[in-house]
Design a protein around this motif. Structure first.
Motif, PDB file in Angstrom:
ATOM      1  N   ILE A  11      -1.182  12.225 -11.573  1.00  0.00           N
ATOM      2  CA  ILE A  11       0.172  12.098 -11.045  1.00  0.00           C
ATOM      3  C   ILE A  11       1.160  12.393 -12.163  1.00  0.00           C
ATOM      4  O   ILE A  11       0.989  11.937 -13.289  1.00  0.00           O
ATOM      5  CB  ILE A  11       0.411  10.682 -10.486  1.00  0.00           C
ATOM      6  CG1 ILE A  11      -0.550  10.409  -9.341  1.00  0.00           C
ATOM      7  CG2 ILE A  11       1.843  10.514 -10.021  1.00  0.00           C
ATOM      8  CD1 ILE A  11      -0.548   8.986  -8.876  1.00  0.00           C
ATOM      9  N   ILE A  12       2.211  13.143 -11.849  1.00  0.00           N
ATOM     10  CA  ILE A  12       3.289  13.385 -12.807  1.00  0.00           C
ATOM     11  C   ILE A  12       4.370  12.341 -12.547  1.00  0.00           C
ATOM     12  O   ILE A  12       5.010  12.353 -11.488  1.00  0.00           O
ATOM     13  CB  ILE A  12       3.851  14.809 -12.658  1.00  0.00           C
ATOM     14  CG1 ILE A  12       2.770  15.835 -12.931  1.00  0.00           C
ATOM     15  CG2 ILE A  12       5.036  15.017 -13.594  1.00  0.00           C
ATOM     16  CD1 ILE A  12       3.212  17.253 -12.701  1.00  0.00           C
ATOM     17  N   LEU A  13       4.574  11.436 -13.489  1.00  0.00           N
ATOM     18  CA  LEU A  13       5.518  10.346 -13.291  1.00  0.00           C
ATOM     19  C   LEU A  13       6.963  10.835 -13.292  1.00  0.00           C
ATOM     20  O   LEU A  13       7.798  10.297 -12.562  1.00  0.00           O
ATOM     21  CB  LEU A  13       5.326   9.279 -14.370  1.00  0.00           C
ATOM     22  CG  LEU A  13       3.967   8.579 -14.330  1.00  0.00           C
ATOM     23  CD1 LEU A  13       3.868   7.592 -15.482  1.00  0.00           C
ATOM     24  CD2 LEU A  13       3.762   7.873 -13.011  1.00  0.00           C
ATOM     25  N   ASN A  14       7.289  11.832 -14.089  1.00  0.00           N
ATOM     26  CA  ASN A  14       8.653  12.349 -14.116  1.00  0.00           C
ATOM     27  C   ASN A  14       9.057  12.949 -12.778  1.00  0.00           C
ATOM     28  O   ASN A  14      10.222  12.939 -12.418  1.00  0.00           O
ATOM     29  CB  ASN A  14       8.805  13.406 -15.208  1.00  0.00           C
ATOM     30  CG  ASN A  14       8.629  12.823 -16.580  1.00  0.00           C
ATOM     31  OD1 ASN A  14       8.758  11.615 -16.773  1.00  0.00           O
ATOM     32  ND2 ASN A  14       8.323  13.662 -17.539  1.00  0.00           N
ATOM     33  N   LEU A  15       8.097  13.450 -12.039  1.00  0.00           N
ATOM     34  CA  LEU A  15       8.375  14.046 -10.743  1.00  0.00           C
ATOM     35  C   LEU A  15       8.748  12.977  -9.732  1.00  0.00           C
ATOM     36  O   LEU A  15       9.654  13.157  -8.926  1.00  0.00           O
ATOM     37  CB  LEU A  15       7.145  14.823 -10.259  1.00  0.00           C
ATOM     38  CG  LEU A  15       7.289  15.604  -8.975  1.00  0.00           C
ATOM     39  CD1 LEU A  15       8.332  16.695  -9.156  1.00  0.00           C
ATOM     40  CD2 LEU A  15       5.973  16.208  -8.599  1.00  0.00           C
ATOM     41  N   TYR A  28       3.631  23.316 -12.490  1.00  0.00           N
ATOM     42  CA  TYR A  28       2.671  24.262 -13.025  1.00  0.00           C
ATOM     43  C   TYR A  28       1.257  23.694 -13.011  1.00  0.00           C
ATOM     44  O   TYR A  28       0.297  24.428 -13.196  1.00  0.00           O
ATOM     45  CB  TYR A  28       3.050  24.661 -14.461  1.00  0.00           C
ATOM     46  CG  TYR A  28       4.318  25.482 -14.511  1.00  0.00           C
ATOM     47  CD1 TYR A  28       4.283  26.834 -14.227  1.00  0.00           C
ATOM     48  CD2 TYR A  28       5.532  24.896 -14.816  1.00  0.00           C
ATOM     49  CE1 TYR A  28       5.434  27.599 -14.260  1.00  0.00           C
ATOM     50  CE2 TYR A  28       6.687  25.646 -14.855  1.00  0.00           C
ATOM     51  CZ  TYR A  28       6.639  26.994 -14.574  1.00  0.00           C
ATOM     52  OH  TYR A  28       7.786  27.741 -14.602  1.00  0.00           O
ATOM     53  N   GLN A  29       1.109  22.393 -12.792  1.00  0.00           N
ATOM     54  CA  GLN A  29      -0.205  21.758 -12.755  1.00  0.00           C
ATOM     55  C   GLN A  29      -0.606  21.567 -11.298  1.00  0.00           C
ATOM     56  O   GLN A  29      -0.170  20.641 -10.622  1.00  0.00           O
ATOM     57  CB  GLN A  29      -0.160  20.418 -13.488  1.00  0.00           C
ATOM     58  CG  GLN A  29       0.199  20.566 -14.937  1.00  0.00           C
ATOM     59  CD  GLN A  29       0.352  19.229 -15.621  1.00  0.00           C
ATOM     60  OE1 GLN A  29       0.393  18.195 -14.976  1.00  0.00           O
ATOM     61  NE2 GLN A  29       0.433  19.260 -16.932  1.00  0.00           N
ATOM     62  N   ARG A  30      -1.462  22.460 -10.830  1.00  0.00           N
ATOM     63  CA  ARG A  30      -1.844  22.452  -9.425  1.00  0.00           C
ATOM     64  C   ARG A  30      -2.775  21.299  -9.069  1.00  0.00           C
ATOM     65  O   ARG A  30      -2.971  20.995  -7.909  1.00  0.00           O
ATOM     66  CB  ARG A  30      -2.524  23.784  -9.091  1.00  0.00           C
ATOM     67  CG  ARG A  30      -1.625  24.970  -9.296  1.00  0.00           C
ATOM     68  CD  ARG A  30      -2.383  26.272  -9.326  1.00  0.00           C
ATOM     69  NE  ARG A  30      -3.383  26.386  -8.299  1.00  0.00           N
ATOM     70  CZ  ARG A  30      -3.150  26.864  -7.080  1.00  0.00           C
ATOM     71  NH1 ARG A  30      -1.962  27.301  -6.776  1.00  0.00           N
ATOM     72  NH2 ARG A  30      -4.114  26.929  -6.197  1.00  0.00           N
ATOM     73  N   MET A  31      -3.338  20.610 -10.084  1.00  0.00           N
ATOM     74  CA  MET A  31      -4.269  19.519  -9.804  1.00  0.00           C
ATOM     75  C   MET A  31      -3.550  18.190  -9.571  1.00  0.00           C
ATOM     76  O   MET A  31      -4.185  17.177  -9.333  1.00  0.00           O
ATOM     77  CB  MET A  31      -5.281  19.373 -10.939  1.00  0.00           C
ATOM     78  CG  MET A  31      -4.709  18.815 -12.215  1.00  0.00           C
ATOM     79  SD  MET A  31      -4.398  20.138 -13.321  1.00  0.00           S
ATOM     80  CE  MET A  31      -4.139  19.309 -14.843  1.00  0.00           C
ATOM     81  N   GLY A  40       9.485  14.408   1.895  1.00  0.00           N
ATOM     82  CA  GLY A  40      10.825  14.896   2.156  1.00  0.00           C
ATOM     83  C   GLY A  40      11.368  15.828   1.093  1.00  0.00           C
ATOM     84  O   GLY A  40      12.402  16.452   1.295  1.00  0.00           O
ATOM     85  N   GLN A  41      10.713  15.943  -0.030  1.00  0.00           N
ATOM     86  CA  GLN A  41      11.176  16.822  -1.093  1.00  0.00           C
ATOM     87  C   GLN A  41      10.581  18.221  -0.933  1.00  0.00           C
ATOM     88  O   GLN A  41       9.513  18.386  -0.369  1.00  0.00           O
ATOM     89  CB  GLN A  41      10.774  16.289  -2.464  1.00  0.00           C
ATOM     90  CG  GLN A  41      11.485  15.040  -2.875  1.00  0.00           C
ATOM     91  CD  GLN A  41      11.169  14.678  -4.310  1.00  0.00           C
ATOM     92  OE1 GLN A  41      10.684  15.504  -5.079  1.00  0.00           O
ATOM     93  NE2 GLN A  41      11.436  13.441  -4.675  1.00  0.00           N
ATOM     94  N   THR A  42      11.290  19.204  -1.437  1.00  0.00           N
ATOM     95  CA  THR A  42      10.763  20.560  -1.514  1.00  0.00           C
ATOM     96  C   THR A  42      10.373  20.809  -2.956  1.00  0.00           C
ATOM     97  O   THR A  42      11.210  20.784  -3.850  1.00  0.00           O
ATOM     98  CB  THR A  42      11.803  21.596  -1.061  1.00  0.00           C
ATOM     99  OG1 THR A  42      12.177  21.307   0.283  1.00  0.00           O
ATOM    100  CG2 THR A  42      11.236  23.002  -1.142  1.00  0.00           C
ATOM    101  N   ILE A  43       9.084  21.032  -3.185  1.00  0.00           N
ATOM    102  CA  ILE A  43       8.540  21.240  -4.520  1.00  0.00           C
ATOM    103  C   ILE A  43       8.057  22.681  -4.601  1.00  0.00           C
ATOM    104  O   ILE A  43       7.440  23.190  -3.665  1.00  0.00           O
ATOM    105  CB  ILE A  43       7.361  20.278  -4.780  1.00  0.00           C
ATOM    106  CG1 ILE A  43       7.728  18.847  -4.439  1.00  0.00           C
ATOM    107  CG2 ILE A  43       6.843  20.423  -6.185  1.00  0.00           C
ATOM    108  CD1 ILE A  43       8.444  18.094  -5.494  1.00  0.00           C
ATOM    109  N   TYR A  44       8.324  23.330  -5.717  1.00  0.00           N
ATOM    110  CA  TYR A  44       7.855  24.692  -5.942  1.00  0.00           C
ATOM    111  C   TYR A  44       6.602  24.633  -6.814  1.00  0.00           C
ATOM    112  O   TYR A  44       6.626  24.083  -7.904  1.00  0.00           O
ATOM    113  CB  TYR A  44       8.939  25.522  -6.629  1.00  0.00           C
ATOM    114  CG  TYR A  44      10.105  25.833  -5.723  1.00  0.00           C
ATOM    115  CD1 TYR A  44      10.170  27.039  -5.059  1.00  0.00           C
ATOM    116  CD2 TYR A  44      11.115  24.906  -5.522  1.00  0.00           C
ATOM    117  CE1 TYR A  44      11.222  27.337  -4.220  1.00  0.00           C
ATOM    118  CE2 TYR A  44      12.171  25.188  -4.678  1.00  0.00           C
ATOM    119  CZ  TYR A  44      12.222  26.402  -4.029  1.00  0.00           C
ATOM    120  OH  TYR A  44      13.261  26.685  -3.187  1.00  0.00           O
ATOM    121  N   VAL A  45       5.500  25.199  -6.312  1.00  0.00           N
ATOM    122  CA  VAL A  45       4.227  25.205  -7.024  1.00  0.00           C
ATOM    123  C   VAL A  45       3.953  26.625  -7.499  1.00  0.00           C
ATOM    124  O   VAL A  45       3.975  27.569  -6.709  1.00  0.00           O
ATOM    125  CB  VAL A  45       3.081  24.713  -6.115  1.00  0.00           C
ATOM    126  CG1 VAL A  45       1.773  24.706  -6.866  1.00  0.00           C
ATOM    127  CG2 VAL A  45       3.392  23.340  -5.566  1.00  0.00           C
TER     128      VAL A  45
END
Length: 83
Positions: A11-15, A28-31, A40-45
């Motif tokens: 998990i990315i805590l900053n996200l 950038y970390q697809r895992m 509800g958020q739009t995240i760009y992978v």
């Protein structure tokens, strides 16, 4: 085959703690595992070529971001023409 129970999710805590008004968050970390706080958020992978937008819903929770941003194109099968 499921993931072992002793392994914790990545998990990315900053996200999770980021403000929801940010227009473009690129992962950038697809895992990374999708958590309920991201609904509800739009995240760009990033798929290696360009960022793919993903609108996170409750059905995405528990999956990895990489499952929704494919890195390869689907193969097109040529149809045979009748002579």
């Amino acid at each position: 085959m499921s993931r072992s129970s002793w392994k914790i999710p990545h998990i990315i805590l900053n996200l999770e703690n980021s403000d929801r008004t940010i227009n473009r968050t690129i992962i950038y970390q697809r895992m990374t595992t999708i958590t309920p706080r991201l609904i509800g958020q739009t995240i760009y992978v990033f798929n290696g070529l360009k960022p793919i937008p993903i609108k996170v819903t409750e059905h995405h929770v528990g999956f990895k971001f990489g499952a929704f941003a494919l890195t390869k194109k689907r193969a097109k099968i040529a149809t045979l023409k009748k002579r």
